[in-house]
Each structure stands twice: as structure tokens, then as C-alpha cells.
Scaffold this motif. Structure first.
Motif, short mmCIF file in Angstrom:
data_model
loop_
_atom_site.label_atom_id
_atom_site.label_comp_id
_atom_site.label_asym_id
_atom_site.label_seq_id
_atom_site.Cartn_x
_atom_site.Cartn_y
_atom_site.Cartn_z
N VAL B 363 0.86 -1.19 0.00
CA VAL B 363 0.00 0.00 0.00
C VAL B 363 0.90 1.24 0.00
O VAL B 363 1.88 1.30 0.76
CB VAL B 363 -0.92 0.04 1.25
N TRP B 364 0.57 2.20 -0.84
CA TRP B 364 1.29 3.47 -0.90
C TRP B 364 0.27 4.58 -0.64
O TRP B 364 -0.76 4.64 -1.31
CB TRP B 364 1.95 3.65 -2.27
N ASN B 365 0.55 5.43 0.34
CA ASN B 365 -0.34 6.55 0.67
C ASN B 365 0.39 7.86 0.51
O ASN B 365 1.53 8.00 0.98
CB ASN B 365 -0.81 6.46 2.12
N THR B 366 -0.23 8.82 -0.11
CA THR B 366 0.37 10.15 -0.26
C THR B 366 -0.70 11.21 0.01
O THR B 366 -1.83 11.07 -0.46
CB THR B 366 0.92 10.36 -1.69
N VAL B 367 -0.31 12.24 0.75
CA VAL B 367 -1.22 13.37 0.98
C VAL B 367 -0.76 14.53 0.10
O VAL B 367 0.39 14.95 0.17
CB VAL B 367 -1.19 13.83 2.45
#
Lengths: 163, 725
Positions: B363-367
Motif C-alpha cells: 500500500v502506498w499513501n500520499t497526501v
């Protein structure tokens, strides 16, 4: 003393609720499945089966009537298929006296099991009692069944198709 | 919950060395007992930067100078928001945080129902949660042993049933979806669940969405979703040993005794967690062995699991989760006879199955600006198994999944979530043949909030290709409402569509079960549903010494199915999976948890009533659906006394009214079915880093079948020891 009781009351009530629940349950838990009554034994076939038989079961009848066995049909064993020559079977029964008869099934055994009720009502049954007319006691067994007890046949039922 | 903000000004006491990064150390304790709290989440608000407390309740967090807000949360405690200001220079900062135990007024944050973080009391759908402590309290090696304490959740021979949606389908096709960190972990061919691949001891929480519908998670979610959120590494190195050893009682009846000694079972696992700068990981090795309580119930499994969390500044993070399981065990089909229900038929005494399963999730999360969150997920699930004995079938299944999701906040109260999923499965099995299945889906949800009223509107389009050819496509809507007249009361209503495309197993299975045959039915159609519910959640905590808290939830629901797929023997005894014209599962559920005498005593009760029927187009009831309980009741009573916890729990299910394979014989009562009454008890002791528990299951040795000719679990006793270092 009252303060002491007030302090301990929650503990007492908590414990009491747990203990009462346990005790109530121990007394009231119903009984689930229990040992059953029935008969177990071995069916052995010798030689090649007649082509017409798709399977063989051991049938339990409440009386020996080979002319109209369907009327007396109580229960039956697992199905022996043509690839087998030995079947260790168990037939669940109730307290009483029964006759065990090996029966040839002339239709698909799965069809037989799925439609047993309607098959037993039919005038012509796809069932052939496998009894040697000259020596019927070779294949027929009489058994008495007690409460929650399993009767074991001391001799296997032998079907000799070579004769 | 206290609203007074805690503002910490951290003064310069030491040197005047300018810092680029602050290392914040601290600990989190229970405000009432002072005990350190393990697994508390400390997250920098609005970012992915965060950590969790270790076995000593300690944490470390690295932040840049400036103003920040830390969110401190843990299930069972009031969450805290702590504003802090870190000057350009200063000493190492230490925070001592005390959390108040109050599971009721806490806004528990869940992520499954709307695919984004949301207060559980604002949810328009029925959702319940399980904490790691609840899982541990059952001495459970696999998660399925714990889920059934929740209202509306039951198992039929280990097949998950949420509100009776699945029944029992011979392991082919589930109407409840199992997710691990939001990623499906169902078998590619049969859509079944392998509970052994779920790391039950490495869970942060479990979220159970009981409202039916496929708008968010697609095919397979029409009867609800179970999402397992795995934990992240704590801030300090930690090693944990855990063992469970136990034995099964000898059968309660002499006639049923079949072995000279008691069957044993054991599980040993070691987990190590360690931070690596801003990153962190945990790895686990687990070995479990059981003789089983039946002749073919033996099983041996070895698994390695790990998760690495990578933090790239405050705005991005990634996680990689991997699990490799190798197992072998007896292949149970049915008992030898009702006279010997613990033994296997003579011919299949040596039947066994072995295999390996590999699960890899990333999983890759970016804001981005304005708190827009982009999530990219990728997964591989590979299953290989081989039968030995009378059945020598084998199978190799691989599934690849890719997903992109974007979450856009619209002001403070509104929220949009949208995403695209692509899933490709490759199956090569003796009983199914070689097939490929591709699923493409586009979904979206908008959440609107105005005062105490919130609404969510969503939908999903999904298409299926089998062996490269279009098979079906479905579009389903979802609309749901939530109204909170008081902070302690939430009312909800929802309506949504669901669907499930048939699995390869349902379409192409060709096998033999004893004298019964299973034959393929490639003409199966997708099943669809319309689900509606109204429900409430009441959460209240008081200062009264008698009643500490109460949590009461309930729902009235109805799931109407069209073309429901069920296994049906035909008049030749041949089982096909068939589309039942229509089916209707309606009912109600209620669950209540209360804490008394400052939580000296807690009581949890859950009841579900189901009316599962097959109907015709005119709505006339034709029959009862098979393998469903009409009444299902669970209860748990806990008494806490210093370091000890005494617990008693039970499960009651009414007699399954209809089965498919074997009916009860009217004269001999062969294949008799009975209601299920199972009672369990445990004593747990906790001191410092040590947890010990003694547990007994099925204390009264109650015998029953969930599936014909398969006896339910025998009485067993187990001792578990867990030590954190």
C-alpha cells in the motif's frame, strides 16, 4: 460495617452472577447428540458382479418378506460400488429385532439415495434381494438391537457371484 | 471526553543547538491503573506520520520544529488530541500521556464502511469492531474462533456468515468478503477463506461491516465485509513469545472413544518488531500442530509473516505485508458412522491435503495539497494445494490485484472517495480446469454532513471476464443516512445493491463426494441483491458506581436476492450450483454491552433472528434456505479482579432447519440435528509483560453437527502464555 459491606457488595454481586450463571447452566444444559443404536458388520463380494447391479446395500427390514421388501424397509447401509469387494457398514436402528438382507440396486446409487421415499412407493422396485434360495441363511442375518448399543455381526455377509 | 486542549510549550533548557528534527519520547498509561498501554496509536494529525506504543507503553516519534497536533487513540479509551509546539532548538522532548478508559464515548475511527476514516457513531451502516484484547481473550489461534461473538456473525463449518448470507456452499463462494488492510484475501477459484493465513496475533483491530451491499467492495461483499487491520511496528524494539498448549477431552461416551490418549494441540510463535529510523517492521514465525478432535482433524502449519512500514516525510508512507504459510492436514469429508462419529471412513483414513499459500500486499499513501489522499494498492495471492489418498486432486491459483483510490475532503464536513480496481486470477486445478478471471471496477462515494445529519451516496460498476470473454457486468447504488440527535445516540438507515459473480468452482467443479457427484454448471448467472436496514447505536458512559457504561446496538434488515447461487442435488443425486429464483433473508439483531461497578463486571449479549426463505416471483414462500440458523445468541460475562480476569461465554444456535446432502431419517433419526449450546470459560492473569490464560471450551461436552456427518468441536482446555520483552 455498612461501609465495608458497600465496598464489597459489587464484588459479591459480580461473583454471584458468574457463579449463578455457571450453576444454572450446569443444571440446564440440554443433551446433544448421543450414542446411537445399530448394527455393524462386513459385506464381502466374491467374483464379478452381474452387470445389472450398480451398487449393493445391506437393508434392514423389520420382518423377513422378500416378496414385498419395501413395506418392511427400515434403513440401509452405505453403498458398495462395483469397484469395491469389501464394505464395512453401519446401519442406524432403534431398539428391536431386524433382518439384514443384501440388496442389489439396479439404478444409479445416488439416484436411489436421493429418491428413496418415492422409490419405495413404486410398484416395481429397482432392488433385488441377493439371497441364495437354496441356502438363504448364508446371506440373511437376524439381529436384536438394544438401547444405545451397537451389535456387531460376528461373521461377514458373503455374496459369492462365482457360483 | 474533555474538550480542553492541552497545549505544551516546550522551553529551551539546554543548549541552543538548532534542530532539523525533534525526537519525541514518551509513554502512554491507563489513567486509572497507571498500567502501560500497548499498541496505542500516536499520529501527527493530517499526515501519515505516526507510531504505536511498545510492550512498555513507550513510543518515539520524530518531528520537525513547528506547531503540530498529535492524535492519541486506542480502542477502549478516550482519544486525545495534543497540540505541541516545537521550537527551532531545544532538548529531547518527553510526553507522558494518560488515557482514560471509556470505550463508549470514544469516537472510534473505522475505515472500512466508506473506505476512509470515519467516527463509528457517524456511520450510516452497521459496523462493529474487535480489539486485539478480545481476540487474545479467546485463546484463539485463528480469527474465525472470535468473530462469532458479534451480533449477526456466525460460522457454519468455518464458513463465514454475516446475517446468514452465505449458509454453507461446500467451500465454493462466500457472500461475505474478507479483507486484510483493505485488500481481499479470498481464494481465486472458490472465493473461499483460509483462516490460517490471517495473523490473529498481529491485529490492530477488526472491522465488521454487517450491512449488505457491493457498492464499495464489489462481488463477494453483498453479505458484509470483515476487514482485518494489521498493526504497525512500535517505536522501540520488542520481542514477543507466545505459546498455546492444550488438549481435547476423551469423548463423553465410552462407545465413542477411539484413541488411547487425549489429542493435543499447540502453537508457538515469536514476533520481533523494530524501528529503523523513521521506518519500522515486524516479523513473526508461527508453528501450530494439532492432533484434532477427530481422526482426520490433524493439522500441521508453519507460517512466516512480516510487515514493513516506510515513512517518507510527513506526507507519504508505504507498507509491505507478506505471509507465507505451509500446511498439511487430514482431509475431512464425513464421519465413519453415527456410531463412530470421531473416526473417518475406513477407505479415507489416510486422506490428507498439503499446500502453500503466499500473500503479498503493498500500500502506498500520499497526501497532496488540501489533504487530498492518494492510495495505491497492489497484491498477490498464490495458493497451491494437493490432495493425497482417495482423492488426488491438486490446484494452483494466483491472483493479482491493483487499485488506485483518491480521497478528497470538500471543506470540513464533506468527503469524496473514488477508485479503480483491476483484478486478474489464474486458476489451474484438477477439478475446475484451467481458467482466467478478470474483474474491473470503478467506484465512488460522496459523504455529506450538515449538523447532526449525514448522508452518503455511492455506487460501483464492475465487469467480469472469464477466459478472456465478457461474462457479466453490474452496476449497484448505495444510499445511506445517519442522524445523531444526541452525542450518545445514532440512528441510521441504508439501502444498497449487491452482486456476486459465480466463482470458477461454482461454474466448473467436477468432483465426487462419497456417492454424490458435483458437476459443472457453466450457465450460472451472477446473483444480485437489494439490501436495506434501519438501525441504532447507543453509547453512554456515566459516573455511576453501578453502571459504568452501556453500548446498545440494533438493526432491522432485509436482503432480497435474485438468482441466489446454492448447491442443489438433483433427482439423480448430482449436485449442481444453481440459481435459486429468489430468496429473502430478513431479520433483526441486537447487541448490548454493559459495564457495572466501575467495570468490575462486564456483560455482553448478542442476539440475531433470521428468516431465510426461498420465494417465487409472486413472493410466495417455497422453502427455507439451507444451513441457516433462525436464532443465534451469544453472551460473555467478565469479572475483573486486580490482575485476574474471569470469563464465561456461550453460544446458542437453533437447529438448522434444512440441509442439502442428508436429511434426518424419520424412523431411526439418522443424521439428527440438534440446537447448539456451547459454553466456554477462562481465567486470565496479567502482570507487567506477562499474560497467562487458562481456557476451557465446550465445557459441558455438548455434541452437535453444523454440517451433516461432521461433529462439532470436542471439549478442550488450553493454556496460553505471552511474554513481551
Amino acid at each position: 460495617m455498612r461501609r465495608n459491606f458497600t465496598r464489597k457488595a459489587p464484588h459479591l454481586i459480580s461473583w454471584l452472577s458468574l457463579i449463578v450463571t455457571c450453576a444454572g447452566l450446569a443444571c440446564n444444559t440440554p443433551v446433544g447428540l448421543e450414542p446411537v443404536a445399530g448394527v455393524e458388520g462386513t459385506l464381502i463380494t466374491i467374483g464379478a458382479w452381474p452387470d445389472s447391479y450398480r451398487g449393493i446395500v445391506v437393508a434392514a427390514l423389520d420382518s423377513l418378506d422378500l416378496e414385498t421388501p419395501a413395506r418392511h424397509f427400515i434403513d440401509y447401509s452405505e453403498v458398495m460400488t462395483p469397484t469395491q469387494d469389501t464394505l464395512n457398514f453401519f446401519i442406524q436402528l432403534y431398539h428391536g429385532a431386524f433382518v439384514l438382507v443384501p440388496v442389489g440396486i439396479t439404478i444409479d446409487p445416488a439416484f436411489f439415495i436421493a429418491n428413496l421415499d418415492s422409490i419405495l412407493q413404486a410398484p416395481s422396485l429397482p432392488l433385488v434381494p441377493l439371497v441364495d434360495p437354496d441356502n438363504p441363511l448364508l446371506t440373511i442375518r437376524s439381529v436384536g438391537i438394544g438401547e444405545q448399543s451397537v451389535t456387531t455381526l460376528d461373521q461377514p455377509i458373503i455374496l459369492d457371484f462365482t457360483q | 471526553m474533555s474538550s480542553r486542549p492541552l497545549l505544551l510549550f516546550l522551553v529551551i533548557c539546554g543548549g541552543l543547538i538548532a534542530r532539523e528534527q525533534y525526537e519525541i519520547h514518551g509513554n502512554v498509561t491507563d489513567a486509572e491503573t497507571g498500567e502501560p498501554l500497548i499498541g496505542v496509536n500516536i499520529v501527527l494529525a493530517g499526515t501519515f506520520t505516526g507510531t504505536a506504543t511498545d510492550a512498555r507503553g513507550e513510543f518515539t516519534l520524530t518531528l520537525s520544529p513547528g506547531s503540530h497536533t498529535l492524535t492519541v487513540t486506542m480502542i477502549g479509551y478516550k482519544s486525545k488530541r495534543i497540540p505541541i509546539m516545537l521550537p527551532e532548538s531545544g532538548p529531547v522532548v518527553r510526553l507522558n500521556i494518560a488515557l482514560e478508559r471509556d470505550i463508549i464515548t470514544t469516537p472510534q475511527i473505522v475505515v472500512t464502511a466508506s473506505r476512509s476514516a470515519q467516527d463509528i457513531m457517524d456511520l450510516p451502516l452497521s459496523v462493529s469492531t474487535l480489539s486485539p484484547r478480545e481476540i487474545f481473550s479467546k485463546n484463539a489461534i485463528t480469527l474465525n474462533e472470535v468473530l462469532t461473538t458479534q451480533a449477526g456473525v456466525s460460522m457454519v463449518h468455518n464458513q463465514l456468515n454475516i446475517r446468514g448470507a452465505s449458509g454453507f456452499t461446500l467451500g465454493a463462494g462466500s457472500r461475505s468478503l474478507l479483507l486484510l488492510d483493505g485488500i481481499p484475501i479470498m481464494g481465486s477459484a472458490a472465493g473461499n477463506i483460509t483462516w490460517d493465513i490471517v495473523p490473529a496475533s498481529e491485529i490492530e483491530r477488526v472491522e465488521i461491516v454487517k450491512s449488505g451491499g457491493s457498492a464499495m467492495f464489489g462481488s463477494g461483499a453483498m453479505g458484509g465485509v470483515v476487514n482485518i487491520i494489521t498493526r504497525n511496528a512500535p517505536a522501540r524494539p520488542e520481542t514477543r513469545f507466545r505459546s498455546i498448549v492444550g488438549f481435547y477431552s476423551q469423548p463423553g461416551y465410552d462407545q465413542w472413544k477411539w484413541r488411547s490418549r487425549r489429542g493435543m494441540f499447540s502453537m508457538y510463535e515469536v514476533t520481533h518488531s523494530r524501528p529503523l529510523g523513521a521506518h519500522g517492521f515486524w516479523i513473526r514465525a508461527q508453528r501450530s500442530v494439532t492432533d484434532g478432535y477427530t481422526q482426520l482433524g490433524w493439522k500441521r502449519a508453519l507460517s512466516f509473516t512480516g510487515k514493513i512500514k516506510l515513512n517518507f516525510g510527513n506526507r507519504s508512507n508505504a507498507s509491505v505485508y507478506a505471509n507465507l504459510l505451509s500446511d498439511e492436514g487430514g482431509a475431512i469429508s464425513q464421519w465413519k458412522s453415527p456410531a463412530d462419529p470421531f473416526e473417518a471412513p475406513e477407505i479415507s483414513k489416510h486422506d490428507q491435503s498439503s499446500g502453500t499459500k503466499l500473500n503479498l500486499n503493498t500500500v502506498w499513501n500520499t497526501v497532496f495539497n488540501r489533504q487530498i489522499i492518494l492510495r495505491v494498492k497492489g497484491a498477490l495471492y498464490r495458493v497451491q494445494w494437493q490432495n493425497q489418498g482417495t482423492n488426488t486432486d491438486g490446484s494452483l491459483e494466483q491472483k493479482l490485484l491493483g487499485e488506485t483510490q483518491i480521497e478528497v475532503p470538500l471543506g470540513n464536513d464533506h468527503h469524496v472517495t473514488a477508485g479503480y480496481t483491476l483484478q486478474q486470477a489464474y486458476i489451474n486445478a484438477d477439478i475446475f480446469g484451467a481458467h482466467t478471471v478478470q474483474t474491473r471496477a470503478l467506484y465512488g462515494l460522496i459523504r455529506l454532513k450538515r449538523g447532526r445529519f449525514s448522508t452518503s451516496l455511492g455506487g460501483r460498476y464492475e465487469s467480469f471476464l472469464v477466459d478472456g470473454a465478457p461474462f457479466d457486468h453490474q452496476t449497484v447504488p448505495q444510499i445511506a443516512f445517519n442522524y445523531r440527535p444526541f452525542s450518545w445516540l445514532s440512528l441510521r438507515a441504508s439501502y444498497g445493491g449487491g452482486f456476486r459473480s459465480p466463482t470458477v468452482a461454482e461454474l466448473y467443479s467436477r468432483s465426487r463426494l462419497n456417492v454424490f457427484k458435483v458437476e459443472p454448471n457453466p450457465n450460472l448467472r451472477s446473483e444480485t441483491s437489494r439490501s436495506g436496514e434501519i438501525g441504532y447505536s447507543l453509547r453512554w458512559a456515566g459516573k455511576s458506581s453501578l453502571l459504568s457504561f452501556i453500548q446498545w446496538e440494533g438493526a432491522l434488515f432485509r436482503n432480497a436476492f435474485v438468482d441466489l447461487i446454492e448447491p442443489r442435488p438433483d433427482r439423480f443425486g448430482i449436485i449442481h450450483f444453481e440459481n435459486v429464483t429468489r430468496a429473502d433473508i430478513s431479520g433483526w439483531e441486537t447487541g448490548i454491552t454493559g459495564g457495572f461497578f466501575r467495570r468490575l463486571l462486564t456483560v455482553q449479549l448478542a442476539y440475531t433472528y433470521l428468516n431465510p426463505v426461498e420465494i417465487n416471483a409472486a413472493g410466495t414462500i417455497l422453502d427455507t434456505l439451507s444451513y441457516r440458523y433462525r436464532h443465534y445468541f451469544t453472551q460473555t460475562v467478565n469479572v475483573y479482579l486486580k490482575a485476574f480476569t474471569f470469563s464465561l461465554d456461550s453460544r446458542y444456535s437453533s437447529r438448522i432447519e434444512k440441509t442439502e446432502l442428508f436429511d434426518e431419517h424419520p424412523l431411526t433419526h439418522r443424521d439428527r440435528r440438534v440446537p447448539i449450546h456451547v459454553w466456554n470459560g477462562s481465567v486470565a492473569y496479567r502482570r507487567g509483560n506477562l499474560d497467562i490464560m487458562l481456557r476451557g471450551e465446550n465445557l459441558f461436552q455438548y455434541y452437535y453437527v453444523e454440517l451433516e456427518r461432521n461433529l462439532g468441536k470436542e471439549r478442550n482446555f488450553s493454556l496460553s502464555v505471552m511474554w513481551n520483552y
